[in-house]
Design a protein around this motif. Sequence first.
Motif, PDB file in Angstrom:
ATOM      1  N   ALA A 219      -0.682  12.114  -2.183  1.00  0.00           N
ATOM      2  CA  ALA A 219      -1.161  13.382  -1.663  1.00  0.00           C
ATOM      3  C   ALA A 219      -0.868  14.519  -2.852  1.00  0.00           C
ATOM      4  O   ALA A 219      -0.543  14.377  -3.562  1.00  0.00           O
ATOM      5  CB  ALA A 219      -1.234  13.187  -0.111  1.00  0.00           C
ATOM      6  N   PHE A 220      -2.188  15.004  -2.609  1.00  0.00           N
ATOM      7  CA  PHE A 220      -1.914  16.252  -3.670  1.00  0.00           C
ATOM      8  C   PHE A 220      -3.224  17.628  -3.251  1.00  0.00           C
ATOM      9  O   PHE A 220      -3.978  16.771  -2.659  1.00  0.00           O
ATOM     10  CB  PHE A 220      -2.398  15.671  -5.057  1.00  0.00           C
ATOM     11  N   VAL A 221      -2.794  18.252  -3.356  1.00  0.00           N
ATOM     12  CA  VAL A 221      -3.551  19.609  -3.295  1.00  0.00           C
ATOM     13  C   VAL A 221      -4.548  19.843  -4.142  1.00  0.00           C
ATOM     14  O   VAL A 221      -4.272  20.170  -4.648  1.00  0.00           O
ATOM     15  CB  VAL A 221      -2.577  20.703  -2.703  1.00  0.00           C
TER      16      VAL A 221
ATOM     17  N   LEU B  13       0.915  -1.292  -0.078  1.00  0.00           N
ATOM     18  CA  LEU B  13       0.050   0.394  -0.093  1.00  0.00           C
ATOM     19  C   LEU B  13       0.835   1.190  -0.137  1.00  0.00           C
ATOM     20  O   LEU B  13       1.770   1.764   1.033  1.00  0.00           O
ATOM     21  CB  LEU B  13      -0.541  -0.034   1.750  1.00  0.00           C
ATOM     22  N   ARG B  14       0.767   1.931  -0.788  1.00  0.00           N
ATOM     23  CA  ARG B  14       1.510   3.180  -0.812  1.00  0.00           C
ATOM     24  C   ARG B  14       0.271   5.018  -1.038  1.00  0.00           C
ATOM     25  O   ARG B  14      -0.925   4.212  -1.117  1.00  0.00           O
ATOM     26  CB  ARG B  14       2.002   3.370  -2.218  1.00  0.00           C
ATOM     27  N   GLN B  15       0.357   5.542  -0.556  1.00  0.00           N
ATOM     28  CA  GLN B  15      -0.610   6.508  -0.426  1.00  0.00           C
ATOM     29  C   GLN B  15       0.001   8.085  -1.566  1.00  0.00           C
ATOM     30  O   GLN B  15       0.973   8.976  -1.359  1.00  0.00           O
ATOM     31  CB  GLN B  15      -0.022   7.897   1.055  1.00  0.00           C
TER      32      GLN B  15
ATOM     33  N   GLY C 113      13.611   7.067  -2.989  1.00  0.00           N
ATOM     34  CA  GLY C 113      12.280   6.830  -3.163  1.00  0.00           C
ATOM     35  C   GLY C 113      11.713   5.882  -2.778  1.00  0.00           C
ATOM     36  O   GLY C 113      10.838   5.234  -3.204  1.00  0.00           O
TER      37      GLY C 113
ATOM     38  N   VAL D  27      -9.503  24.884   0.142  1.00  0.00           N
ATOM     39  CA  VAL D  27      -8.646  23.909  -0.172  1.00  0.00           C
ATOM     40  C   VAL D  27      -8.703  22.432   0.537  1.00  0.00           C
ATOM     41  O   VAL D  27      -8.548  22.551   1.072  1.00  0.00           O
ATOM     42  CB  VAL D  27      -6.940  25.008  -0.065  1.00  0.00           C
TER      43      VAL D  27
ATOM     44  N   GLU E   5       8.263   6.336  -6.009  1.00  0.00           N
ATOM     45  CA  GLU E   5       8.080   7.246  -5.870  1.00  0.00           C
ATOM     46  C   GLU E   5       7.961   8.766  -5.648  1.00  0.00           C
ATOM     47  O   GLU E   5       9.154   8.371  -7.208  1.00  0.00           O
ATOM     48  CB  GLU E   5       8.289   6.912  -4.143  1.00  0.00           C
ATOM     49  N   LYS E   6       7.855   9.966  -6.142  1.00  0.00           N
ATOM     50  CA  LYS E   6       7.533  11.224  -7.340  1.00  0.00           C
ATOM     51  C   LYS E   6       8.712  11.443  -5.960  1.00  0.00           C
ATOM     52  O   LYS E   6       9.458  11.627  -4.140  1.00  0.00           O
ATOM     53  CB  LYS E   6       7.064  12.745  -6.454  1.00  0.00           C
ATOM     54  N   LEU E   7       9.551  11.548  -6.797  1.00  0.00           N
ATOM     55  CA  LEU E   7      11.380  12.394  -5.356  1.00  0.00           C
ATOM     56  C   LEU E   7      11.124  13.968  -5.133  1.00  0.00           C
ATOM     57  O   LEU E   7       9.909  15.047  -6.071  1.00  0.00           O
ATOM     58  CB  LEU E   7      12.652  12.035  -5.683  1.00  0.00           C
TER      59      LEU E   7
ATOM     60  N   LYS F  26      -7.124  19.057  -0.002  1.00  0.00           N
ATOM     61  CA  LYS F  26      -6.005  17.731   0.582  1.00  0.00           C
ATOM     62  C   LYS F  26      -6.297  16.251   0.655  1.00  0.00           C
ATOM     63  O   LYS F  26      -7.274  15.920   1.644  1.00  0.00           O
ATOM     64  CB  LYS F  26      -4.494  17.803   1.604  1.00  0.00           C
TER      65      LYS F  26
ATOM     66  N   ASP G  98      -0.624  22.961  -6.507  1.00  0.00           N
ATOM     67  CA  ASP G  98      -1.626  21.703  -6.759  1.00  0.00           C
ATOM     68  C   ASP G  98      -0.525  20.344  -6.364  1.00  0.00           C
ATOM     69  O   ASP G  98      -0.642  19.257  -5.881  1.00  0.00           O
ATOM     70  CB  ASP G  98      -2.350  21.200  -7.513  1.00  0.00           C
TER      71      ASP G  98
ATOM     72  N   VAL H   3      -6.487  12.542  -0.079  1.00  0.00           N
ATOM     73  CA  VAL H   3      -5.239  11.496  -0.840  1.00  0.00           C
ATOM     74  C   VAL H   3      -4.969   9.464  -0.513  1.00  0.00           C
ATOM     75  O   VAL H   3      -6.523   9.756  -0.610  1.00  0.00           O
ATOM     76  CB  VAL H   3      -4.936  11.499   1.484  1.00  0.00           C
TER      77      VAL H   3
ATOM     78  N   PRO I  63       6.671  16.986 -11.577  1.00  0.00           N
ATOM     79  CA  PRO I  63       5.255  15.881 -12.116  1.00  0.00           C
ATOM     80  C   PRO I  63       6.110  15.238 -12.935  1.00  0.00           C
ATOM     81  O   PRO I  63       6.198  14.102 -13.119  1.00  0.00           O
ATOM     82  CB  PRO I  63       4.138  16.125 -11.850  1.00  0.00           C
TER      83      PRO I  63
ATOM     84  N   ALA J  96       2.314  18.360  -4.193  1.00  0.00           N
ATOM     85  CA  ALA J  96       1.926  18.441  -2.089  1.00  0.00           C
ATOM     86  C   ALA J  96       3.296  18.106  -1.665  1.00  0.00           C
ATOM     87  O   ALA J  96       3.899  18.465  -0.726  1.00  0.00           O
ATOM     88  CB  ALA J  96       1.624  16.958  -2.291  1.00  0.00           C
TER      89      ALA J  96
ATOM     90  N   GLN K  66      -4.031  12.971   5.844  1.00  0.00           N
ATOM     91  CA  GLN K  66      -5.283  14.233   5.224  1.00  0.00           C
ATOM     92  C   GLN K  66      -4.854  15.912   6.093  1.00  0.00           C
ATOM     93  O   GLN K  66      -4.972  16.511   5.411  1.00  0.00           O
ATOM     94  CB  GLN K  66      -6.642  13.503   4.962  1.00  0.00           C
TER      95      GLN K  66
ATOM     96  N   ARG L 264      12.815  10.034   0.779  1.00  0.00           N
ATOM     97  CA  ARG L 264      11.654  10.474  -0.422  1.00  0.00           C
ATOM     98  C   ARG L 264      12.669  10.402  -0.859  1.00  0.00           C
ATOM     99  O   ARG L 264      12.415  10.498  -2.178  1.00  0.00           O
ATOM    100  CB  ARG L 264      11.618  10.910   0.239  1.00  0.00           C
TER     101      ARG L 264
END
Lengths: 1035, 331
Positions: free
Chosen positions: A6-8, A2-4, B320, A16, A130-132, A18, B215, A20, A137, B217, B43, B317
């Motif tokens: 998140a973005f706003v 499982l990973r998460q 990665g 606003v 994962e995003k570093l 967030k 947007d 997840v 993006p 995060a 969240q 992070r």
Amino acid sequence: MLRQKAFVKKTKSGKVLKVVKEHYLRDDIWCSAEACKECGHTETVLSATPSINKLFPLPHYIIPDTNIFMNQIDVMEKPQITNVIVLQTVLEEVKHLSLPIYKRVRDMISNKEKHFYVFSNEHHRETFIEKLKDESPNDRNDRAIRVATKWYANHIKDLKPQVSVVMMTDDAANRSKGTADGLQAVSVKWYIEALDNTELLDMISDSRELDDGQQLIYSEHLTPAHLSNGIKTGKFHQGKLGISSHNYLEGSVFTKIDGIEGTILIVGRENLNRAVDGDIIAVELLPKSEWRTTPTGVVVDEEEEKEEEESLKAEQKAASEHKEDVTMTDATKTATTTSALLDTPQPCGKVVGIIRRNWRQYCGFIDRKSVHTPAGSSAPINVLFYAMDSKIPKIKIRTRQAHSLLGQRIIVSIDSWPKTSKFPIGHFIRSLGEAGDKSTETEVLLLEHDVPFHEFSKQVLSFLPVEGENWVVQPEHFNGREDFRDLPVCSIDPPGCTDIDDALHVVALPNGNYQVGVHIADVTHFVKPGNVMDAEAASRGTTVYLVDKRIDMLPGLLGTNLCSLRSNVERLAFSCIWELNQDAEIVKVRFTKSVIASKASLTYEEAQNRIDDERMQDDITQGIRTLNTLAKKLKQKRLDMGALTLASPEVRFSLERDTQDPVDVEMKELKETNALVEEFMLLANISVARKIFEKFPDSAMLRCHPTPPASSFEKLEKAVARMGITIDHSTSKTLSESLDNAVLPEEPYFNKLLRIMTTRCMMQAVYFCSGAKIEQEFRHYGLATDIYTHFTSPIRRYSDVMVHRQLHAAIDSDISYGNELTDKESMNELCNVLNHRNRMAQQAARSSVELFTHLFFKNKVQEEEGYVIRILKNAFIVLVPKYGIEGIVYASAKAHKTTAAVDATATTAVATTTPAAGQPILVYNPETDSLQSTEPLAEGESPKIQIQLFQKVMVQISIDDDLKGGGEGGMRQKLKMDLLKPWVEGISVHGICNKDDPEAHAVTSSLHAADKSNSLKRETEAPATPKRADKRSKA
Amino acid sequence: MPSLISPAERDYILKGVECNIRADGRQRPDYREVILETGVVSQTSGSARVRIAGGTDVLVSVKAEIGPVQVDPETGDGADKGQIICSVECAPSASQQFEGRGADDLNNEITQMMSRILCNNTTSSYTSTAASTTGSSTTASRQSSGPGGINLQKLCIIPGQQCWILYIDALILDYGGNLMDAIFMGTRAAIFDTRIPKTEVQDLGDGQFEFEVLDDAEDTDPVEGREDMPICITLNKIGACHIVDASPLEELCTEARLVVAVNRSGQLCGLQKGQEGGIEPSLLLEMIQFGKTMGQTLIKQLDTKIKAEADADLAKRQRGEPVHKLGFFAQ
């Protein structure tokens, strides 16, 4: 695992959030390569032996990045490109960026022959990344593509037969990173070059930005935030751009200005600022001083054309661009000075930004003049493309096959329109075939009108009855149906009609009343809601009738056989049964499903003959006579209510049997029996409309015809006022009466002409969902009825299919129906689709007539009488009733005529000044809405030559062969009309048979003599035949 | 949470404190073990869970939302400032007495304390006088944010229109004494964990502004001035002595309670006295001094731990790797 993620996100209300999301990774996502035994896949998509090329001698799968799909989708769709791995990362990005392209990618994926495989790399345990931190993006996605490519490279390296993967990207940085990782990376261009296919090479879209050093031609578009704020505050106006069909540099937007609905004119290249017809744009109003009232002008500025050519040749030399700017501003200046005279200028604006593009693929041809390389050369050159749609600006494309494409109809799509480029930049997609060829041109017109004309798919056909041709009415079909097989039912249709969807009967009742039945083919018995055939019919919306063929809405088996109410076979029908009294008033009405057996399928002519032939006394003939009497009473009642009798110039072609070439043209004639059928269909439609509205007050599919706005009658009123005729359009009844009274004894065609022009002032009738309008707006203006729908042609209109379903639900409370009949929203949407399809079908039919008219006039030069029906700034439009065609006659002198005109000046009184090339000889006079000669006028004197609305002129009709396949000139029309009479030096041509015909001059000279007579009279009679003019000059 | 204590127990605790030995073996100035984790609620914009061995369990979350600026109608102050809104809630599961409206008083008391200390950063407060006396520009800019530490000006997006509002919500999951200190530690940790999305303001002309929220995060700002946020040390006077980090029973024996808010430079940011008993001036001064020293040390230790955790997460992070939080799985 499982990973998460998140973005706003900023919501509409300004909050606003967030967000997840949980993201699950799996270890059971397979590679789908045919030769791979390691993975647990059962069916593979990627073939074991993909293609090879010069660059990659090893068979390979292609992994493209997002931009490849976004920019090069046309190339990717080619059959040469197969065995592609579409990464989930890429697919999601494409979906996010453009839904149409996403759909096309999806189509490719579902096409088995393309071998496109979607690899869910984002959910694969080994390829998810994962995003570093500090990674954008885009960089992250590029890396994801590289990681997935690498995974594939490792995974399949030991397969037998050997295969490899190639990452395809136009991003050089990404390529070098890939190579550093030991991957094979390639750009589209290299790859396609290695395929040795010029056609594919042409299709590579070149969307790179041009150098900054270039002179800007257009001002910058504002940012979306700027636009939305400007629209909110009312500074900008949002709307859909509609370009004038006569002038691609003039458009208008229908929008609200300070709360009042109105039209904003946008004139000139600069003000249009790269907007293309159909784009949703934001417009800023120009200051009132720059508003104008002049009517549309036609752009035939050959000077301009020349400069375009030069600019292309010299690849945007700053000097030529500059010159161009000057001419453009000059044109604007002259326009503003003329408008200064006028009282109510129209609001003008300029485009400040584009909210949504409406670019599509365009059919057209390459401008011959823009091809400069010697024949046979295959070096890539820039050429200009003219779209068939005259509203679309020229498009610059780069091609290697310019010479072979000349004279062909091709499809082109726009890639971009940078602010440094005068024209949009596009790329070639495919060739349709030889220009002027009937089948090519038919395909062009179908494509241009967005008519789906592909064959019905197997899936659609699978919903046809299994019995096929042998389907017959079975005893179980009588459940819930009345047996009308013994009734004297017959159908009356145009000759050659195979999809008969209506039939009639009448029976005298003992009480002296009549039982009249209208029987409509029961299409909904075969087309069940929601299945693929229904969806296909809904998306087609209507059958499209072209001159030589028909594009069916339903598969032929249904349309022309099982549903068609042919004579002497039992067919299922949906019947509407009235009891009418002697005065054709409805006593009772009921609806029922039924089984009928038509006794006769007649043509209008046969039916008419039966009525007229007193020897015929059989049931059917008697019935038709009764129906005819009733229909006349119904019609009279309708006319008394204020129904309009309008007219449109419709023609019919006689086609040669084998070649389908037109051999003759005639106006469509209407017989009494046409009206007979029409009356009962109207009656049925109205009765059904009431019934379904009663049952579905919120979601009934109805049809309305809005009252035309007063503004659309202004010009027409002014024009007829000169002839002492008034048009009262306040209600349809008054309009109908004023049309009936508008008769000029000396001009029998005038009334018809007026009706044609009135028709053009009307709004279009549209389908709507009853919940979307208030009841007062249901009115059908033209038919003068308060409610209306379409019920009588379910074979060729989808709206009728819906109405059938609603009517069935309304009369039979036992049947169950889904929410497709009750949902207001979806019904509304369906109405919009159907309205669009209908409009397109009409236009396609019209274009088809136009095409055949052109074919008919090929190698012919004809002289005909015509009438002026519209005045433009530098031209006027003539309608030739005999052929129902319209053409533009230009009021500017032609360049090559200049010398001739100089000779004429000395002696003739007609042309007092030397008309220079492009200079108008006839000038628009806004007061009288006419074009007139420019000589100086004394007080109270009328100009020598005036062209006004309704004026009768003689024109010479021919086909301009030069234009076929993109010859000279900016005009796309191929039918050429030249003025014969009245004679205007510099504009008119000599007729073929009467070169130096004294008669032509006689007209003008006689006009001079009549100058001082009553100008009103003269105006109406000026274009009269020379004989009459002579008479008057004697008097 | 016990509400009554027997005389024998009271005597035992009182005597013990006098002898500098407490019921659980600690000495008077000893803290219990504190367990802290940040980023436990994904969240939120930032969150932390603080537990003190022996029971107290507090979850603090920070949520950044956009709202209109609040302008003081009298002074016209606040047009260029963001807001902080605090709220404390005791979960009924924490104690029987929290059922129904039982926790209302406690909730109010702590909420008010937090609001007074964190939200009050008007320049008219005492720190500004300190700044004006020193006259140093560096201290002035730092101290302009007041006792709360957080720079509210930085939370403003469009002056006079929109700002960030930080909602600090503390949820008391279990009660084991010394709530106030736990909440303030948790708040500090949660604010350190908080990331506010970056905004881009566009000038549309005519005094019209529009802003976009980025947007991504990752593309976020920390809360400015978070280092200067105070924490609280609660000193309980039992007999003639005072102790820190009282257990529930010790709290019942407390005659007077003094909450000392202090920031990392040892400046006093707030004081609150509770319970009925009095404190002699000399003892008061001693207690304040003790609180200040204690607080400074605690902040230093707290910051080290928070930084260590943040660094570890960041390193993961950058490689990665996924960052896994124990959250409520923690024992």
